[in-house]
Design a protein around this motif. Structure first.
Motif, PDB file in Angstrom:
ATOM      1  N   LYS B 365       0.828  -1.211   0.000  1.00  0.00           N
ATOM      2  CA  LYS B 365       0.000   0.000   0.000  1.00  0.00           C
ATOM      3  C   LYS B 365       0.866   1.267   0.000  1.00  0.00           C
ATOM      4  CE  LYS B 365      -3.272   2.467   2.985  1.00  0.00           C
ATOM      5  NZ  LYS B 365      -4.075   2.394   4.208  1.00  0.00           N
ATOM      6  N   TYR B 366       1.927   1.262   0.779  1.00  0.00           N
ATOM      7  CA  TYR B 366       2.774   2.454   0.883  1.00  0.00           C
ATOM      8  C   TYR B 366       3.936   2.447  -0.121  1.00  0.00           C
ATOM      9  CZ  TYR B 366       0.232   3.972   4.993  1.00  0.00           C
ATOM     10  OH  TYR B 366      -0.748   4.415   5.834  1.00  0.00           O
ATOM     11  N   GLY B 367       4.046   1.349  -0.893  1.00  0.00           N
ATOM     12  CA  GLY B 367       5.091   1.286  -1.902  1.00  0.00           C
ATOM     13  C   GLY B 367       6.499   1.207  -1.327  1.00  0.00           C
ATOM     14  N   ILE B 368       6.637   0.551  -0.172  1.00  0.00           N
ATOM     15  CA  ILE B 368       7.992   0.391   0.369  1.00  0.00           C
ATOM     16  C   ILE B 368       8.299  -1.089   0.591  1.00  0.00           C
ATOM     17  CG2 ILE B 368       8.156   2.645   1.526  1.00  0.00           C
ATOM     18  CD1 ILE B 368       7.548   1.033   4.137  1.00  0.00           C
ATOM     19  N   LYS B 369       9.586  -1.382   0.615  1.00  0.00           N
ATOM     20  CA  LYS B 369      10.037  -2.751   0.820  1.00  0.00           C
ATOM     21  C   LYS B 369       9.919  -3.102   2.302  1.00  0.00           C
ATOM     22  CE  LYS B 369      13.614  -5.803  -0.859  1.00  0.00           C
ATOM     23  NZ  LYS B 369      14.804  -5.914  -1.726  1.00  0.00           N
ATOM     24  N   VAL B 370       9.372  -4.262   2.582  1.00  0.00           N
ATOM     25  CA  VAL B 370       9.283  -4.718   3.973  1.00  0.00           C
ATOM     26  C   VAL B 370       9.824  -6.148   4.061  1.00  0.00           C
ATOM     27  CG1 VAL B 370       7.243  -3.310   4.521  1.00  0.00           C
ATOM     28  CG2 VAL B 370       6.946  -5.662   3.695  1.00  0.00           C
ATOM     29  N   SER B 371      10.141  -6.556   5.260  1.00  0.00           N
ATOM     30  CA  SER B 371      10.561  -7.921   5.516  1.00  0.00           C
ATOM     31  C   SER B 371      10.245  -8.215   6.970  1.00  0.00           C
ATOM     32  CB  SER B 371      12.060  -8.074   5.241  1.00  0.00           C
ATOM     33  OG  SER B 371      12.519  -9.344   5.667  1.00  0.00           O
ATOM     34  N   CYS B 372      10.447  -9.461   7.391  1.00  0.00           N
ATOM     35  CA  CYS B 372      10.265  -9.741   8.814  1.00  0.00           C
ATOM     36  C   CYS B 372      10.999 -10.988   9.226  1.00  0.00           C
ATOM     37  CB  CYS B 372       8.787  -9.849   9.186  1.00  0.00           C
ATOM     38  SG  CYS B 372       7.922 -11.225   8.423  1.00  0.00           S
ATOM     39  N   GLN B 373      11.283 -11.017  10.488  1.00  0.00           N
ATOM     40  CA  GLN B 373      11.825 -12.191  11.144  1.00  0.00           C
ATOM     41  C   GLN B 373      11.146 -12.210  12.500  1.00  0.00           C
ATOM     42  OE1 GLN B 373      15.703  -9.640  11.825  1.00  0.00           O
ATOM     43  NE2 GLN B 373      16.045 -11.735  12.520  1.00  0.00           N
ATOM     44  N   GLY B 374      11.552 -13.098  13.367  1.00  0.00           N
ATOM     45  CA  GLY B 374      10.959 -12.989  14.701  1.00  0.00           C
ATOM     46  C   GLY B 374      11.005 -14.255  15.495  1.00  0.00           C
ATOM     47  N   HIS B 375      10.619 -14.077  16.751  1.00  0.00           N
ATOM     48  CA  HIS B 375      10.514 -15.182  17.688  1.00  0.00           C
ATOM     49  C   HIS B 375       9.117 -15.762  17.480  1.00  0.00           C
ATOM     50  CE1 HIS B 375      13.978 -13.120  19.023  1.00  0.00           C
ATOM     51  NE2 HIS B 375      13.320 -12.143  19.615  1.00  0.00           N
ATOM     52  N   ALA B 376       9.019 -16.599  16.443  1.00  0.00           N
ATOM     53  CA  ALA B 376       7.702 -16.954  15.932  1.00  0.00           C
ATOM     54  C   ALA B 376       6.882 -17.754  16.927  1.00  0.00           C
ATOM     55  CB  ALA B 376       7.864 -17.727  14.625  1.00  0.00           C
ATOM     56  N   GLY B 377       7.547 -18.570  17.711  1.00  0.00           N
ATOM     57  CA  GLY B 377       6.818 -19.399  18.665  1.00  0.00           C
ATOM     58  C   GLY B 377       6.088 -18.576  19.711  1.00  0.00           C
ATOM     59  N   ASP B 378       6.506 -17.338  19.875  1.00  0.00           N
ATOM     60  CA  ASP B 378       5.847 -16.408  20.794  1.00  0.00           C
ATOM     61  C   ASP B 378       4.839 -15.511  20.084  1.00  0.00           C
ATOM     62  OD1 ASP B 378       7.545 -17.126  22.944  1.00  0.00           O
ATOM     63  OD2 ASP B 378       9.085 -15.767  22.207  1.00  0.00           O
ATOM     64  N   GLY B 379       4.687 -15.662  18.771  1.00  0.00           N
ATOM     65  CA  GLY B 379       3.851 -14.733  18.010  1.00  0.00           C
ATOM     66  C   GLY B 379       4.485 -13.360  17.885  1.00  0.00           C
ATOM     67  N   ASN B 380       5.778 -13.290  18.113  1.00  0.00           N
ATOM     68  CA  ASN B 380       6.508 -12.010  18.161  1.00  0.00           C
ATOM     69  C   ASN B 380       7.263 -11.790  16.846  1.00  0.00           C
ATOM     70  OD1 ASN B 380       9.279 -10.889  20.332  1.00  0.00           O
ATOM     71  ND2 ASN B 380       8.033  -9.747  18.888  1.00  0.00           N
ATOM     72  N   ILE B 381       6.817 -10.779  16.112  1.00  0.00           N
ATOM     73  CA  ILE B 381       7.407 -10.478  14.801  1.00  0.00           C
ATOM     74  C   ILE B 381       8.328  -9.272  14.936  1.00  0.00           C
ATOM     75  CG2 ILE B 381       6.889  -9.833  12.420  1.00  0.00           C
ATOM     76  CD1 ILE B 381       3.933 -10.490  13.194  1.00  0.00           C
TER      77      ILE B 381
END
Lengths: 463, 463
Positions: B365-381
């Motif tokens: 929507k905003y036309g910017i590059k995003v990515s993610c990582q995280g402590h997935a088992g905690d639902g924490n992105i």
């Protein structure tokens, strides 16, 4: 000041006549708590049984505006005189009807009403292969609201921790009548102060909990029960520390002293080692393949401390027999003397032997019979001070008081799991210091400026 | 109002000239926090480096009487702009010298100064076969005081919980200058309100922590690292929920998205599956015999969700290689764009796929590059919003803000482990509601009536 009739009319308009008790014979019941303490001399104006948080909020706003005290309560099974009226100008809000249980296996949580019985929550969770670990001895009849209000402990806390570790969120009605929701289903959440943990263990003095989000964990696959007996009570206490630092974390580690072993054996004829000074009842759990190695470590540790009996239950029936000996403790003690004063202090686990020794020294000094059992892996002792007359009861009370002060000197706490209530209010300044109690009173005043919520609880008569 | 010279003279008389910084080049350093945010425009009057709680107490009493702000700090490694001066009339109290570590294996606890580095505590515990589990990514350089102040999370929290689960007591200097000791070495303690948990995560706004009692646990006997790759990022997110509800509790479950995998592979040449949409880095621990069964359960769950690669590290070296890919995440991302805005929201674990999907929708929507990582088992992105210009940075900030609001709508939290600081203060009313924030402000005012402790943190500029 409104008349009691005015108060009844207004509350009836909120919860409905059918959800309000006003007959004297009903009200009298609500002046009692469990634990054998004297009832409150004050009858409440009424007992309201709300069905929703909104009803609770309307009652709070009304009581706050008119300075009417509120005692939140459901099963009244607290052991520290936690939930009784402090004055005639009080109402009881009983959460018994707000007892819903919704398990959410996708997030490993449960949403429960404060009036839900803890055993029912455990059962509902187990149907999804999940476990709600806290297991206060009262769990078959106590409510989760009370468990959260006192941060109740129990047998399995030695491995799984107390109630507070499983409260991930709650809906609370403040004294003002505002409804807030702290925490939730997120496993991690540090947005703002941890009010969830502040309300947990606050015994209804800071807000009225109307819904609780509980964290659940997978059920352990297997477990095994072990009974170890020692000639000397102090070696049993030392064994507790030694096991706890051995690398094995038992899921249960209970301690029973000789007077109790003999009383239980008289009562159950279970074949207990009646010549032992003390015994430990231990459970290990986890993957089936790990149970024998865990039991072996415990055996090695206990051998070095001169155990005289080591028995592993080979079948579930045998294990059940073993736990029956634990559960029969209190009923069996009823035969030792006419009456008994109890308690729930705890010490750091390396002070357990010292605490047990001190208990018997205090008993000797005051010339009364004492005994103890407890959640030994937590350093949590349940002492028993026996009496057979009113005179002896006074002596028992003095002995218990002295024992509490000795516990504080050891870096211990006068309450490990029952809460302060009214019974232990006299000790909090000694244990926590004036400045800390001052900070607690400041928080109480900030959230409940008119002191309408369970006044007298924790801080004593003049909070 | 005292002059800055008066303030310096008085503080020097408390901590000694040699333990006070006043040169501009030193003071400037203390206007920065980690995380790349702009520094405070305000220079503190001085930085004090006390050696004892009594010195801290004297400074607090003096500052309180003269309405001088105090920013408690040690490593300044917080990622939410947690510890910077809000005005020129502030002093920094740096806890760096109060860094003692005493392990007490008999009670499974450690007594540590707030300035102790978390990695040093872990190392000292391990020498006794014990473990202090919390492991924020910063643990090699962050201090335990900061970890406690933000209730820091980390990789292993999925199994072992966050910092708060290991804080069993603390010594705290209140704004008044009173020194209190909450909790202690008892495993269970319900005497009075749980101030220990209230101070934990309060980011230095309610008191200055001068000593911490930490709970330790036995070191797990063995562990095994696993890498699983998925073609579709949303299947990886679904696998997280499925694993967490399978009965296995991994000790680590990290999530990396394709942009990040490729950036890390460019940087480390570790042979990562660069065509995968996402990968999970998992660790299981416990008794050696349980590791393969745990890994097998995880494999079965992931197979059902269309995994494209499943790799179990057979040697410690291979496992180390795998974790290097995790730790290289942030440095590798520096190559993706000139700048990056981060964050630490969390959602209930069954909403993880939805949160990841929403992140990419917002980026589009905003036309910017995003990515993610995280402590997935905690639902924490940990989302990443990239920018290459000042203009794009503003767009990235708008996108992040929208993402935060979407997280709140999902029942999530804007901060899982970094704390609110100043960065997330604008979101707390939206997440918690006016009444709850009002209750928090009331507690703040009760304990710090002059608002001298870290003002601006959590509540924004006008607490």
């Amino acid at each position: 000041m409104l008349t009691k009739e005015d108060v009844r009319a207004r509350i009836a308009s909120i919860v409905g006549e059918q959800n309000m008790l006003t007959k004297q014979e009903d009200l009298v019941c609500y002046t009692y708590n469990a634990g054998g303490a004297a009832p409150s001399p004050h009858l409440p104006i009424l007992v309201a049984l709300p069905g929703t948080a909104e009803e609770v909020a309307q009652m709070a706003a009304f009581c706050n505006a008119n300075k009417i005290s509120i005692v939140p309560r459901s099963q009244g099974s607290g052991l520290s005189v936690n939930a009784i009226p402090e004055s005639d100008y009080s109402i009881i809000i009983s959460m018994q009807r707000m007892n819903s249980i919704v398990i959410d296996p996708e997030t490993l949580t449960a949403e429960v009403g404060p009036g839900a019985i803890t055993a029912d929550i455990k059962k509902a969770a187990a149907e999804h292969g999940l476990m709600y670990p806290p297991d206060p001895a009262s769990f078959t009849f106590s409510s989760i609201g009370g468990n959260v209000g006192t941060d109740a402990g129990g047998l399995q806390c030695v491995k799984y921790g107390t109630t507070k570790g499983y409260v991930s969120g709650m809906q609370v009605v403040l004294a003002s009548g505002d409804i807030i929701r702290c925490g939730g289903k997120c496993i991690k959440d540090v947005t703002g102060y941890n009010l969830t943990q502040l309300f947990t263990g606050s015994e209804g003095t800071l807000g009225i909990i109307t819904e609780i989000t509980l964290k659940l964990i997978p059920l352990p696959q297997a477990k095994r029960a072990i009974r170890v007996a020692f000639k000397e009570i102090e070696n049993a206490a030392k064994a507790v520390s030694a096991i706890m630092t051995s690398g094995v974390v038992p899921s249960i580690m209970e301690f029973q002293e000789q007077t109790l072993i003999r009383a239980v054996e008289d009562y159950t004829h279970a074949g207990l080692p009646v010549d032992a000074g003390a015994m430990l009842l231990i459970e290990v759990d986890g993957d089936p393949s790990t149970l024998k190695p865990q039991a072996d470590v415990i055996r090695r540790v206990c051998e070095q401390l001169g155990m005289v009996d080591f028995h592993v239950a080979e079948t579930p029936e045998e294990a059940e027999q073993l736990w029956k000996a634990r559960r029969s403790g209190l009923p069996a003690l009823a035969r030792v003397a006419k009456g008994r004063l109890g308690g729930d202090p705890a010490v750091p686990i390396n002070k357990l032997a010292q605490a047990v020794h001190t208990l018997f020294e205090v008993g000797k000094k005051y010339g009364i019979k004492v005994s103890c059992q407890g959640h030994a892996g937590d350093g949590n002792i349940h002492p028993h001070f026996f009496f057979n007359s009113d005179e002896e009861k006074k002596t028992a009370a003095k002995a218990r008081s002295e024992f509490h002060y000795e516990i504080i000197k050891m870096g211990g706490t006068v309450s490990a799991e029952h809460g302060v209530g009214r019974e232990k209010a006299p000790y909090i300044v000694k244990q926590l210091g004036e400045a800390q109690v001052g900070a607690m009173r400041a928080i109480k005043k900030a959230l409940d400026p008119n002191n309408i919520l369970n006044p007298g609880c924790i801080f004593g008569g003049e909070a």
